[in-house]
Design a protein around this motif. Structure first.
Motif, PDB file in Angstrom:
ATOM      1  N   THR A  34       0.823  -1.205   0.000  1.00 52.08           N
ATOM      2  CA  THR A  34       0.000   0.000   0.000  1.00 52.08           C
ATOM      3  C   THR A  34       0.859   1.258   0.000  1.00 52.08           C
ATOM      4  OG1 THR A  34      -0.129  -0.071   2.409  1.00 52.08           O
ATOM      5  CG2 THR A  34      -1.935  -1.098   1.197  1.00 52.08           C
ATOM      6  N   THR A  35       0.261   2.313  -0.524  1.00 52.43           N
ATOM      7  CA  THR A  35       0.858   3.638  -0.511  1.00 52.43           C
ATOM      8  C   THR A  35      -0.262   4.632  -0.232  1.00 52.43           C
ATOM      9  OG1 THR A  35       0.511   3.904  -2.890  1.00 52.43           O
ATOM     10  CG2 THR A  35       2.663   3.096  -2.202  1.00 52.43           C
ATOM     11  N   THR A  36       0.112   5.867  -0.023  1.00 52.74           N
ATOM     12  CA  THR A  36      -0.904   6.913   0.116  1.00 52.74           C
ATOM     13  C   THR A  36      -0.690   7.928  -0.999  1.00 52.74           C
ATOM     14  OG1 THR A  36       0.504   8.086   1.708  1.00 52.74           O
ATOM     15  CG2 THR A  36      -1.214   6.672   2.613  1.00 52.74           C
ATOM     16  N   VAL A  37      -1.788   8.483  -1.484  1.00 49.43           N
ATOM     17  CA  VAL A  37      -1.745   9.478  -2.542  1.00 49.43           C
ATOM     18  C   VAL A  37      -2.545  10.700  -2.117  1.00 49.43           C
ATOM     19  CG1 VAL A  37      -1.308   8.760  -4.915  1.00 49.43           C
ATOM     20  CG2 VAL A  37      -3.162   7.744  -3.699  1.00 49.43           C
ATOM     21  N   GLU A  38      -1.969  11.847  -2.337  1.00 55.90           N
ATOM     22  CA  GLU A  38      -2.634  13.101  -1.976  1.00 55.90           C
ATOM     23  C   GLU A  38      -3.286  13.733  -3.196  1.00 55.90           C
ATOM     24  OE1 GLU A  38      -0.649  15.852   0.620  1.00 55.90           O
ATOM     25  OE2 GLU A  38       0.730  14.282   1.259  1.00 55.90           O
ATOM     26  N   LYS A  39      -4.488  14.251  -2.979  1.00 58.70           N
ATOM     27  CA  LYS A  39      -5.205  15.022  -4.004  1.00 58.70           C
ATOM     28  C   LYS A  39      -5.799  16.227  -3.309  1.00 58.70           C
ATOM     29  CE  LYS A  39      -6.173  12.058  -7.763  1.00 58.70           C
ATOM     30  NZ  LYS A  39      -7.034  11.943  -8.898  1.00 58.70           N
ATOM     31  N   GLY A  65      -5.430  -3.200  -6.306  1.00 57.47           N
ATOM     32  CA  GLY A  65      -6.514  -2.423  -6.893  1.00 57.47           C
ATOM     33  C   GLY A  65      -7.419  -1.780  -5.857  1.00 57.47           C
ATOM     34  N   TRP A  66      -7.312  -2.188  -4.605  1.00 55.53           N
ATOM     35  CA  TRP A  66      -8.118  -1.611  -3.521  1.00 55.53           C
ATOM     36  C   TRP A  66      -7.740  -0.148  -3.337  1.00 55.53           C
ATOM     37  CZ3 TRP A  66      -6.209   0.529   1.000  1.00 55.53           C
ATOM     38  CH2 TRP A  66      -7.150   0.840   1.977  1.00 55.53           C
ATOM     39  N   ARG A  67      -8.716   0.660  -2.988  1.00 54.20           N
ATOM     40  CA  ARG A  67      -8.483   2.067  -2.686  1.00 54.20           C
ATOM     41  C   ARG A  67      -9.355   2.444  -1.503  1.00 54.20           C
ATOM     42  NH1 ARG A  67      -6.263   6.485  -5.521  1.00 54.20           N
ATOM     43  NH2 ARG A  67      -7.160   8.452  -4.847  1.00 54.20           N
ATOM     44  N   GLY A  68      -8.750   3.054  -0.512  1.00 55.49           N
ATOM     45  CA  GLY A  68      -9.472   3.474   0.676  1.00 55.49           C
ATOM     46  C   GLY A  68     -10.197   4.786   0.449  1.00 55.49           C
ATOM     47  N   PRO A  69     -11.018   5.185   1.402  1.00 57.76           N
ATOM     48  CA  PRO A  69     -11.746   6.450   1.279  1.00 57.76           C
ATOM     49  C   PRO A  69     -10.807   7.648   1.402  1.00 57.76           C
ATOM     50  CG  PRO A  69     -12.071   5.513   3.456  1.00 57.76           C
ATOM     51  CD  PRO A  69     -11.308   4.500   2.665  1.00 57.76           C
ATOM     52  N   ALA A  70     -11.209   8.761   0.800  1.00 59.37           N
ATOM     53  CA  ALA A  70     -10.435   9.997   0.921  1.00 59.37           C
ATOM     54  C   ALA A  70     -10.537  10.501   2.352  1.00 59.37           C
ATOM     55  CB  ALA A  70     -10.967  11.039  -0.056  1.00 59.37           C
ATOM     56  N   ARG A  71      -9.418  10.872   2.903  1.00 59.08           N
ATOM     57  CA  ARG A  71      -9.347  11.348   4.291  1.00 59.08           C
ATOM     58  C   ARG A  71      -8.670  12.706   4.317  1.00 59.08           C
ATOM     59  NH1 ARG A  71     -12.135   7.669   7.538  1.00 59.08           N
ATOM     60  NH2 ARG A  71     -11.437   5.567   7.123  1.00 59.08           N
ATOM     61  N   LYS A 119      -5.165   8.675   9.486  1.00 62.29           N
ATOM     62  CA  LYS A 119      -6.293   7.772   9.186  1.00 62.29           C
ATOM     63  C   LYS A 119      -6.071   7.029   7.873  1.00 62.29           C
ATOM     64  CE  LYS A 119      -9.898   9.853  11.913  1.00 62.29           C
ATOM     65  NZ  LYS A 119     -11.295  10.205  11.982  1.00 62.29           N
ATOM     66  N   ALA A 120      -5.506   7.694   6.883  1.00 63.60           N
ATOM     67  CA  ALA A 120      -5.214   7.032   5.609  1.00 63.60           C
ATOM     68  C   ALA A 120      -4.167   5.950   5.812  1.00 63.60           C
ATOM     69  CB  ALA A 120      -4.747   8.047   4.577  1.00 63.60           C
ATOM     70  N   ARG A 121      -3.149   6.229   6.635  1.00 61.08           N
ATOM     71  CA  ARG A 121      -2.134   5.211   6.927  1.00 61.08           C
ATOM     72  C   ARG A 121      -2.743   4.040   7.684  1.00 61.08           C
ATOM     73  NH1 ARG A 121       1.344   9.848   7.736  1.00 61.08           N
ATOM     74  NH2 ARG A 121       0.811   9.792   9.938  1.00 61.08           N
ATOM     75  N   LEU A 122      -3.676   4.317   8.586  1.00 55.56           N
ATOM     76  CA  LEU A 122      -4.359   3.246   9.322  1.00 55.56           C
ATOM     77  C   LEU A 122      -5.193   2.392   8.358  1.00 55.56           C
ATOM     78  CD1 LEU A 122      -5.032   1.872  11.989  1.00 55.56           C
ATOM     79  CD2 LEU A 122      -6.863   3.537  12.297  1.00 55.56           C
ATOM     80  N   ASP A 123      -5.871   3.019   7.411  1.00 58.46           N
ATOM     81  CA  ASP A 123      -6.623   2.271   6.390  1.00 58.46           C
ATOM     82  C   ASP A 123      -5.674   1.318   5.652  1.00 58.46           C
ATOM     83  OD1 ASP A 123      -8.971   3.679   6.955  1.00 58.46           O
ATOM     84  OD2 ASP A 123      -8.695   5.106   5.318  1.00 58.46           O
ATOM     85  N   ALA A 124      -4.506   1.821   5.280  1.00 62.75           N
ATOM     86  CA  ALA A 124      -3.529   0.997   4.554  1.00 62.75           C
ATOM     87  C   ALA A 124      -3.046  -0.170   5.404  1.00 62.75           C
ATOM     88  CB  ALA A 124      -2.351   1.860   4.119  1.00 62.75           C
ATOM     89  N   THR A 125      -2.731   0.099   6.658  1.00 65.99           N
ATOM     90  CA  THR A 125      -2.247  -0.951   7.562  1.00 65.99           C
ATOM     91  C   THR A 125      -3.307  -2.022   7.762  1.00 65.99           C
ATOM     92  OG1 THR A 125      -0.854   0.663   8.696  1.00 65.99           O
ATOM     93  CG2 THR A 125      -1.336  -1.367   9.879  1.00 65.99           C
TER      94      THR A 125
END
Length: 51
Positions: free
Chosen positions: A12-17, A28-34, A39-45
């Motif tokens: 996993t990685t995190t991407v900023e927009k 292919g999984w993608r977590g919700p925008a935070r 919280k994004a890192r926790l989603d990835a973990t």
């Protein structure tokens, strides 16, 4: 991605927009925008632990 090997490790990685950040995975999984990076890192973990 349906043709990817399920036994392969999930990476996993995190991407900023703009003001938001989301976790995404090589499967292919993608977590919700935070708004909070933590919280994004926790989603990835959590995804890596329980794909």
């Amino acid at each position: 991605m349906a043709d990817q090997d399920d036994s392969a490790p999930h990476r996993t990685t995190t991407v900023e927009k703009g003001r938001f950040i989301a976790a995404q995975c090589t499967c292919g999984w993608r977590g919700p925008a935070r708004r909070a990076r933590s919280k994004a890192r926790l989603d990835a973990t959590e995804h890596e632990a329980h794909p």
